[in-house]
Write an enzyme that holds these catalytic residues in place. Structure first.
Site, PDB file in Angstrom:
ATOM      1  N   ARG A   1       1.460  -2.347 -16.138  1.00 23.03           N
ATOM      2  CA  ARG A   1       0.909  -1.700 -16.580  1.00 23.03           C
ATOM      3  C   ARG A   1       0.982  -0.654 -17.696  1.00 23.03           C
ATOM      4  NH1 ARG A   1      -0.908   0.071 -10.738  1.00 23.03           N
ATOM      5  NH2 ARG A   1      -1.459  -1.248  -9.985  1.00 23.03           N
TER       6      ARG A   1
ATOM      7  N   ARG B   1      -6.685   0.408   4.935  1.00 24.36           N
ATOM      8  CA  ARG B   1      -6.614   1.559   4.098  1.00 24.36           C
ATOM      9  C   ARG B   1      -7.157   1.569   2.854  1.00 24.36           C
ATOM     10  NH1 ARG B   1      -1.244   0.118  -0.186  1.00 24.36           N
ATOM     11  NH2 ARG B   1      -2.080   1.962  -1.901  1.00 24.36           N
TER      12      ARG B   1
ATOM     13  N   HIS C   1      -1.884   5.986  -4.342  1.00 27.10           N
ATOM     14  CA  HIS C   1      -0.844   6.303  -3.815  1.00 27.10           C
ATOM     15  C   HIS C   1      -0.667   7.807  -2.695  1.00 27.10           C
ATOM     16  CE1 HIS C   1       1.971   3.906  -7.339  1.00 27.10           C
ATOM     17  NE2 HIS C   1       1.575   3.144  -5.466  1.00 27.10           N
TER      18      HIS C   1
ATOM     19  N   GLU D   1       4.175   3.144   3.936  1.00 28.58           N
ATOM     20  CA  GLU D   1       2.525   3.175   4.041  1.00 28.58           C
ATOM     21  C   GLU D   1       1.737   2.750   5.553  1.00 28.58           C
ATOM     22  OE1 GLU D   1       2.455   2.313   0.085  1.00 28.58           O
ATOM     23  OE2 GLU D   1       0.984   3.839  -0.642  1.00 28.58           O
TER      24      GLU D   1
ATOM     25  N   ASN E   1      -4.265  -3.658   5.592  1.00 28.84           N
ATOM     26  CA  ASN E   1      -4.741  -3.162   3.844  1.00 28.84           C
ATOM     27  C   ASN E   1      -5.221  -4.427   3.252  1.00 28.84           C
ATOM     28  OD1 ASN E   1      -4.356  -2.753   1.136  1.00 28.84           O
ATOM     29  ND2 ASN E   1      -1.762  -2.238   1.831  1.00 28.84           N
TER      30      ASN E   1
END
Ligand code: AMP
Length: 398
Positions: free
Chosen positions: A240, A90, A179, A384, A7
């Site tokens: 965010r 990823r 996601h 994940e 990743n």
């Protein structure tokens, strides 16, 4: 099958070596400060963490250090790199062309390249990781698992923004969602764990972490999600802002004499929980502790976070014309009983009732609604890396 899961971020690289059959993690770690100086943190299963400082000008040197650590005679977990059977990457953005994970070939590389302007921080780094693995382990299958892929089943009415159509035509401006690996994994797990009918199920997945997003999943397929063209849209996140009136940008830019790029940076990095708490913290645990001690700024941030989640779940129940199950996942979703309690109590009109004792659970599959609740609510931890490993193995073994 031994799968190396990679990743890559702009200056970092996380990895795990996982056996796809046993799901055991043989080793994991990360490279940090790539392009600056370089630091490898490596941990074999059951062993101590090792930290090595070494120059990593690019992701190629970083991957090389990871591979060397994996075959190191004293702390490595492999005799030779031949034991790595596939690499799962990823990848942030696959745009509208890619709706599933795929074995990487020239065509897939071109799509990832084409999507660099949609994911300017991540896609170039993802490509560097892919190329490094191809160079250092020639002939091994590399698989790309896209953050956007699971959301490609959204209907047009969900992914279109109501702006002049030419921006979609010319630049493919639309909602993509992120996601996706987590939403796919958790929605599948939820259906399995709760014994729902995969062909007749309506599930809402709330992935709540530093970055947060919600998805609405009908019969295993995503029909809506809260993140948009970029991961900025939707829920209140660590730093965010999530949703806001787009006119806020022009208004604040004029008042503060800043340009729109700087403003978007502020919305990405200085907003959300951090902004609402007047800079106290972007981390939920810090805010929860401060709120317990009576800090009103921390309480405001937590209230806004929970309120937005309640609104999104309500709107997705409406979008799906019903909901069978709601799954909480991610660092906050799996651990913060307070957030789950506040959200579930805000959904009583749906006939949802909380089992307060069960809600004390952390980090494991657990139903947290009462048996008579009209909608089942559960904690379903995400993984994940394991999801990327499984998708990689499935494609390579086909
Ligand atoms: P993630 O991005 O999924 O790793 O989630 C990070 C967020 O989860 C941060 O805001 C953490 O404060 C929060 N978090 C992690 N562990 C806990 C915990 N035990 N209780 C409450 N929040 C937690």
């Amino acid at each position: 099958m031994n799968v190396l899961v990679v990743n890559c971020g702009s200056s970092s690289l996380k990895f795990q070596l996982i056996n796809s059959e046993t799901e055991a993690v043989a080793a994991k770690g990360l490279c940090e400060r790539i392009g600056i100086d370089g630091r490898l943190v490596y941990q074999p299963a059951g062993g101590e963490k090792e930290v090595t400082e070494a120059a990593m000008p690019t992701h190629t040197e970083a991957i090389k250090m990871v591979l060397d650590a994996l075959v190191n005679p004293s702390t490595g977990v492999l005799k030779s790199l031949d034991e790595v059977e596939a690499i799962g990457h990823r990848v942030l953005h696959g745009g509208a062309k890619i709706s599933d994970s795929c074995i990487i070939n020239d065509e897939v590389i071109s799509v990832i390249e084409e999507c660099c302007d949609l994911g300017p921080l991540h896609n170039p780094a993802n490509l560097m990781g892919i190329r490094a693995c191809m160079d250092l382990m020639p002939g091994k299958p590399n698989v790309a698992v896209f953050d956007t892929a699971f959301h490609q089943t959204m209907p047009e009415k969900a992914y279109m923004y109501a702006i002049p159509y030419e921006y979609y035509d010319k630049y493919k401006v639309r909602k993509y969602g992120f996601h996706g690996t987590s939403h796919r994994f958790v929605s599948k797990e939820t259906i399995k764990f709760l014994g729902l009918d995969p062909e007749n199920s309506k599930v809402i997945v709330a992935h709540l972490g530093n970055g947060s997003s919600i998805s609405a999943v009908v019969n295993g397929k995503c029909v809506d999600t809260s993140m948009g063209l970029t991961p900025l849209e939707g829920l209140v996140m660590g730093t965010r802002s999530g949703d806001l009136d787009p006119a806020v940008l022009d208004f604040v830019c004029k008042k503060e004499n800043i340009d729109v790029t700087e403003m978007v940076n502020i919305l990405n990095k200085k907003s959300g929980l951090l902004g609402l708490s007047k800079g106290l913290s972007s981390d939920f645990r810090d805010l929860s502790e401060a709120a317990d001690n009576g800090n009103a700024d921390a309480q405001r941030a937590i209230d806004c976070l929970c309120y937005r989640i309640i609104k999104y779940i309500g709107s997705y129940a409406a979008a799906m014309n019903g909901v069978d199950a709601i799954a909480f996942t991610g660092g906050i979703g799996e651990n913060a009983s307070l957030v789950r309690e506040t959200v579930v109590n805000g959904l009583s009109y749906l006939g949802v009732t909380l089992d307060e004792e069960a809600n004390k659970t952390r980090g494991e599959n657990k139903v947290i609604s009462t048996p008579d609740s009209k909608v089942t609510v559960a904690i379903v931890p995400t993984n994940e890396e394991l999801a990327i490993c499984q998708e990689t193995a499935a494609l390579v073994q086909k």
